[in-house]
Design an enzyme around this catalytic site. Structure first.
Site, PDB file in Angstrom:
ATOM      1  N   GLY A 175       1.227  -0.355  -1.273  1.00  0.00           N
ATOM      2  CA  GLY A 175       0.842  -0.162   0.127  1.00  0.00           C
ATOM      3  C   GLY A 175      -0.266   0.861   0.244  1.00  0.00           C
ATOM      4  O   GLY A 175      -0.962   1.145  -0.730  1.00  0.00           O
ATOM      5  N   ASN A 176      -0.447   1.381   1.422  1.00  0.00           N
ATOM      6  CA  ASN A 176      -1.437   2.440   1.605  1.00  0.00           C
ATOM      7  C   ASN A 176      -0.941   3.400   2.675  1.00  0.00           C
ATOM      8  O   ASN A 176       0.101   3.192   3.276  1.00  0.00           O
ATOM      9  CB  ASN A 176      -2.809   1.839   1.954  1.00  0.00           C
ATOM     10  CG  ASN A 176      -2.771   1.067   3.251  1.00  0.00           C
ATOM     11  OD1 ASN A 176      -2.541   1.623   4.306  1.00  0.00           O
ATOM     12  ND2 ASN A 176      -2.965  -0.253   3.156  1.00  0.00           N
ATOM     13  N   ASN A 177      -1.727   4.445   2.882  1.00  0.00           N
ATOM     14  CA  ASN A 177      -1.307   5.577   3.700  1.00  0.00           C
ATOM     15  C   ASN A 177      -1.590   5.443   5.188  1.00  0.00           C
ATOM     16  O   ASN A 177      -1.432   6.412   5.913  1.00  0.00           O
ATOM     17  CB  ASN A 177      -2.119   6.791   3.223  1.00  0.00           C
ATOM     18  CG  ASN A 177      -1.240   7.716   2.439  1.00  0.00           C
ATOM     19  OD1 ASN A 177      -0.033   7.696   2.643  1.00  0.00           O
ATOM     20  ND2 ASN A 177      -1.837   8.518   1.580  1.00  0.00           N
ATOM     21  N   ALA A 223      -5.247  -1.385   7.971  1.00  0.00           N
ATOM     22  CA  ALA A 223      -5.689  -1.222   6.583  1.00  0.00           C
ATOM     23  C   ALA A 223      -5.001  -2.319   5.779  1.00  0.00           C
ATOM     24  O   ALA A 223      -3.914  -2.125   5.225  1.00  0.00           O
ATOM     25  CB  ALA A 223      -5.297   0.159   6.078  1.00  0.00           C
TER      26      ALA A 223
END
Ligand code: CTP
Length: 406
Positions: free
Chosen positions: A213-215, A281
């Site tokens: 995943g991402n932040n 994102a």
């Protein structure tokens, strides 16, 4: 969801027996999520106590320029600040005396001074006995105020405190609040428009317990969604799996996990959308396959996960876009921001790209601030200096309305 949510309402209460109903008005407004600041005349306090109204509004009630307990400290209630603070002012009940004062510009008390200072829309709900209401002086005052743009929420007919029957009683609190909402709908620029926004990260699962995943917090997308809602739009928010506490009140939220889920949700709502904003994102690659069971540590010295490209949601929507639909994308860059942003604008058939440059101070996934530059398809651009994501969201939406003739 009420358009009054998060709106700042100044409630002016003047001296009429109907002042007791102001408690119900405060309750109706608070129930709808408004912030309410009560200002009452001296005479109104004979009919309802400030304590009742401050308890219901959760704010102190003001009625004098200098309250008794402020005298020792040289503190006063600034009518100009209050007038500027408000998104709208409601005077309910408006007695014949207060009506006459505000119609002529007299300001010998805090309420009438706040009225004269207010730049926001003003609503007035008169309340008095039937003959006072029918009197030519009162009717002239109402016409004068109406001609100046004050919204009159007319008195209703029925039994009056005097025992007489007729027109003059304060409109029912619910009717007053509904009348304001109906006016708000008409006056808001995005009223009747559909806005579709995606926000947050995506999670591409490896097995039932692990993902890539991402932040992204989703904060920027949600502040834009809230700004559009506040301007009257019907907003659908396709939200990826974020742990950040976000204000989702009044938004049609569709929760998704992976890039593929997000695409399917966006595709479903896109045809109805007047304005679509892709702030999410989205992962560029997803796992080719996901293990149905947790992957166990074996004796292998390495684990190789094969990734395959995801669909580019913004570009796919750009290909589906029809005349009249507007599409905005974001770009997150660490170098050559302007060049890459302009490239994405053309490649994805967007009408605007909002560039975030991670190299700048205060810009990023978990900050509460942002600085961006918007590139438009006509070749122009606009920079928005560092500010809270909330303020920025509001400005972006205002500019989208202007640029896209929404
Ligand atoms: N985007 C998308 N679907 C993807 C990837 C990106 O819809 N699979 C959208 C983002 O929501 C954003 C825009 O495309 O509005 C640009 O995203 P960004 O991550 O900056 O760029 P990419 O297109 O992914 O290209 P690169 O990673 O090479 O910079």
């Amino acid at each position: 969801m009420s358009l009054l949510y998060k709106r700042k309402v100044l409630l002016g209460v003047s001296g009429s027996i109907a002042a007791y109903k102001s408690a119900f008005i405060v309750r109706e407004l608070i129930k709808r999520g408004a912030e309410v600041q009560v200002v009452m005349t001296h005479a109104a306090k004979d009919f309802i106590t400030p304590l009742t109204l401050s308890t219901l509004s959760k704010r102190p009630v003001y009625s004098e320029f200098i309250e008794d307990d402020q005298k020792a400290y040289g503190v006063w209630n600034n009518h100009v600040d209050m007038g500027l603070w408000a998104d709208l002012m409601l005077i309910a009940p408006a007695s014949s005396n207060t009506l006459s004062k505000i119609a002529t510009g007299a300001c010998d008390n805090l309420l009438t001074a706040v009225y004269l200072s207010a730049k926001c829309p003003v609503y007035v709900a008169p309340a008095m006995d039937l003959d006072m209401y029918a009197n030519g002086a009162t009717q002239d005052n109402l016409s004068t105020l109406s001609a100046r743009g004050v919204h009159i929420i007319d008195s209703e007919e029925g039994e009056l405190a005097s025992g007489l029957e007729g027109k003059g009683r304060l409109a029912e609190p619910e009717h007053i609040v509904e009348a304001i909402e109906a006016e708000l709908v008409k006056s808001l620029p995005l009223s009747g428009k559909q806005v579709l926004i995606n926000a947050g990260p995506t999670h591409e699962h490896i097995d039932p317990v692990r993902f890539i995943g991402n932040n992204s917090s989703g904060r920027m997308g949600v502040t834009i969604a809230q700004a559009a809602r506040k301007l009257g739009a019907n907003v659908s928010l396709v939200l990826g799996p974020t742990d950040t506490a976000l204000d989702l009140h009044g938004l049609n939220v569709i929760r998704t996990t992976s890039a593929e889920d997000m695409w399917l949700a966006m595709k479903d709502s896109f045809a109805q959308a007047d304005l679509t904003i892709c702030t999410a994102a989205v992962a560029d690659f997803s796992t080719e396959s996901q293990s149905t069971q947790k992957i166990k540590k074996g004796s292998e010295s390495e684990l190789i996960i094969k990734m395959v490209p995801t669909r580019d949601i913004l570009a796919s929507l750009g290909a589906l876009k029809e005349n009249g639909q507007r599409l905005v994308g974001f770009a997150l860059e660490t170098q050559n921001g302007a060049e890459y942003a302009k490239g994405k604008l053309a490649k994805k058939n967007a009408d605007a790209i909002v560039l975030n440059e991670l190299s700048k101070e205060g810009v990023g996934f978990h900050t509460k601030t942002n600085e961006v530059t918007v590139f438009l398809s006509d070749g122009t651009s606009k920079n928005y200096p560092l500010q809270s994501k909330e303020d920025l969201g509001g400005q972006l939406v205002q500019d989208f309305i202007h640029w896209f003739n929404l």
